[in-house]
Design a protein around this motif. Structure first.
Motif, PDB file in Angstrom:
ATOM      1  N   LYS A   8      39.446  45.264  42.689  1.00  0.00           N
ATOM      2  CA  LYS A   8      38.422  45.505  40.746  1.00  0.00           C
ATOM      3  C   LYS A   8      38.428  46.913  40.778  1.00  0.00           C
ATOM      4  O   LYS A   8      37.315  48.052  41.169  1.00  0.00           O
ATOM      5  CB  LYS A   8      36.994  44.442  40.718  1.00  0.00           C
ATOM      6  CG  LYS A   8      36.597  44.418  39.356  1.00  0.00           C
ATOM      7  CD  LYS A   8      35.765  45.691  38.984  1.00  0.00           C
ATOM      8  CE  LYS A   8      35.396  45.668  37.768  1.00  0.00           C
ATOM      9  NZ  LYS A   8      34.136  46.277  37.227  1.00  0.00           N
ATOM     10  N   GLY A  64      29.361  43.764  31.558  1.00  0.00           N
ATOM     11  CA  GLY A  64      29.857  43.791  33.292  1.00  0.00           C
ATOM     12  C   GLY A  64      31.153  42.833  33.133  1.00  0.00           C
ATOM     13  O   GLY A  64      30.431  42.710  34.246  1.00  0.00           O
ATOM     14  N   ASP A  78      33.129  42.374  37.013  1.00  0.00           N
ATOM     15  CA  ASP A  78      32.762  42.079  38.146  1.00  0.00           C
ATOM     16  C   ASP A  78      33.368  40.426  38.799  1.00  0.00           C
ATOM     17  O   ASP A  78      33.659  40.327  39.228  1.00  0.00           O
ATOM     18  CB  ASP A  78      31.912  42.508  38.573  1.00  0.00           C
ATOM     19  CG  ASP A  78      31.260  43.649  38.631  1.00  0.00           C
ATOM     20  OD1 ASP A  78      32.623  44.345  38.597  1.00  0.00           O
ATOM     21  OD2 ASP A  78      29.857  44.325  38.487  1.00  0.00           O
TER      22      ASP A  78
HETATM   23 MG    MG Z   1      30.624  47.438  35.734  1.00  0.00          MG
END
Ligand code: MG
Ligand code: ASP
Length: 415
Positions: free
Chosen positions: A7, A156, A159
């Motif tokens: 990632k 975010g 993730d």
């Molecule tokens: Mg991040």
């Protein structure tokens, strides 16, 4: 041969040059005979830019529900762009690759727009493509809702896309590349002597992430923990041949080092609310929390104490600073129902936490922590503890001093 999920966060794909370097890192893994799935974020700053458009055109960022489905359609586009660009960069380096949008996999979510949760990932087509030697470049952060609309997983969220995909694909590894070379005992921008940890337990990482450390989205750690999938956090800013050990986030049993405290986290985004002279009868705190829950505000540290007047109590709790106005109006509106005399707030507070699984078996952590703060003359407003964490609320001007002091006290790098 292994199956790997890699990632890359926003800074790792910030421009075309960086995307080419990411392609080189991916190409290396592929050349070693591995099956590689890649999850990408939007270019850094892009999601904020898109959110800004949504706010401007809807004229009121608090509109919420009514526009959330279109919010998702807009902000998910950043990841679509990077997945395509990285696929081209890989092809240019001779690697067979293709992009996958959330709906193409499909990665199914619930219908909670802007903070959707993953329900299921169908891996049939994706699996076949990996087996055919094609690198799958997945747009992170996005999925498809039960109504067939684009959904996103919360800020975010790439993730979480990566960890969920790694679980669904039964990957051997999930490597999360970012702009720091691992998880540190604390933010190195505040404490330059902070150390990179070789390993950290899921539970510790979960506490650190939810206490303000921004390396991984909290939900991704939860997911990794529940599925016992180790995650490696490492930097994409190093050459293909340079050593890059990173930090392994893994189960407690795999951590050999003896240490009591693993990290110090802090959050400056706090506000403290005090309700004075509540009647001291059963049900009052439940009423306060009910009012907050109805307003969709999460309450964090809660302390109740007796007030000077007989038969009354004071209640102190903390909330996220962004919820301050909403909180004050919800409380004022329900003043009669709750039954309190005074309402005070302080939005110049920070929460500082020490975290470590060693706390379960070692006494004296609280004493060391409070002594270190006392030596610096730092006053504690509120204290909250869990089995592996102690948090204090302090004056926000004291944040850096406290973080440094605690890193020193627990031998985490700083003096
Ligand atoms: Mg991040
Ligand atoms: N681009 C999204 C964000 O900035 C998701 C991510 O990068 O993880 O929040």
């Amino acid at each position: 041969m292994a199956r790997i999920v890699m990632k890359f966060g926003g800074t790792s794909v910030a421009n075309l040059d960086r995307i080419r370097r990411v392609a080189a890192l991916v190409a290396r893994q592929h050349a070693q005979g591995n099956e590689v799935a890649v999850v990408v974020s939007a270019m850094s700053g892009e999601t904020n830019r898109l959110v800004g458009f949504v706010d401007d055109i809807s004229d009121d960022s608090r509109l919420g529900g009514a526009i959330d489905d279109e919010y998702d359609a807009i902000v998910a586009s950043g990841e679509q762009v990077t997945s395509g660009l990285l696929s081209i960069a890989l092809r240019r380096q001779g690697v067979n690759a293709r992009s996958w949008q959330g709906w193409q996999i499909p990665l199914q979510t619930d219908g909670t727009h802007a903070s959707a949760r993953i329900k299921d990932i169908e891996t049939l087509a994706f699996n076949q493509s990996l087996k055919d030697g094609i690198v799958g470049v997945v747009a992170g952060f996005q999925g498809i809702s039960p109504l067939g609309r684009v959904s996103t997983l919360g800020r975010g969220g790439s993730d979480t896309s990566a960890v969920a995909l790694a679980v669904a694909l039964k990957a051997d590894r999930c490597d999360i590349y970012t702009d720091v070379d691992g998880v540190y005992t604390t933010d190195p921008r505040i404490v330059p002597e902070a150390r990179r940890l070789n390993r950290i337990a899921f539970e510790e990482m979960l506490e650190l992430a939810s206490q303000g450390a921004k390396v991984l989205q909290t939900r991704s750690v939860e997911l990794a923990m529940n599925n016992n999938l180790p995650i490696r956090v490492l930097t994409s800013f190093r050459g293909v041949d340079e050593p890059n050990p990173g930090t392994l986030v893994c189960s407690e049993e795999t951590i050999m080092e003896e240490r009591v405290v693993s990290g110090v986290a802090f959050s400056r985004d706090e506000a403290q609310i005090s309700l004075l002279r509540l009647s001291d009868v059963p049900g009052v705190v439940a009423r306060v929390c009910g009012v907050m829950a109805d307003a969709n505000i999460s309450v964090d540290m809660i302390v109740q104490g007796t007030s000077r007047r007989e038969d009354s109590a004071n209640l102190v709790f903390t909330i996220g600073r962004r919820d301050l106005e909403k909180t004050l109006s919800a409380l004022e509106e329900n003043k009669g129902k709750i039954g309190f005399d005074g309402l005070l707030f302080n939005d110049k507070v920070s929460k500082v936490s020490v975290v470590g699984i060693g706390m379960r078996s070692h006494a004296g952590v609280a004493h060391t922590m409070f002594s270190a703060l006392a030596e610096r003359n730092i006053n504690i407003e509120v204290i909250a503890t869990s089995e592996i964490k102690i948090s204090v609320l302090i004056d926000s001007d004291m944040t850096e001093l406290a973080v440094r002091a605690l890193n020193g006290a627990f031998d985490l790098g700083a003096k």
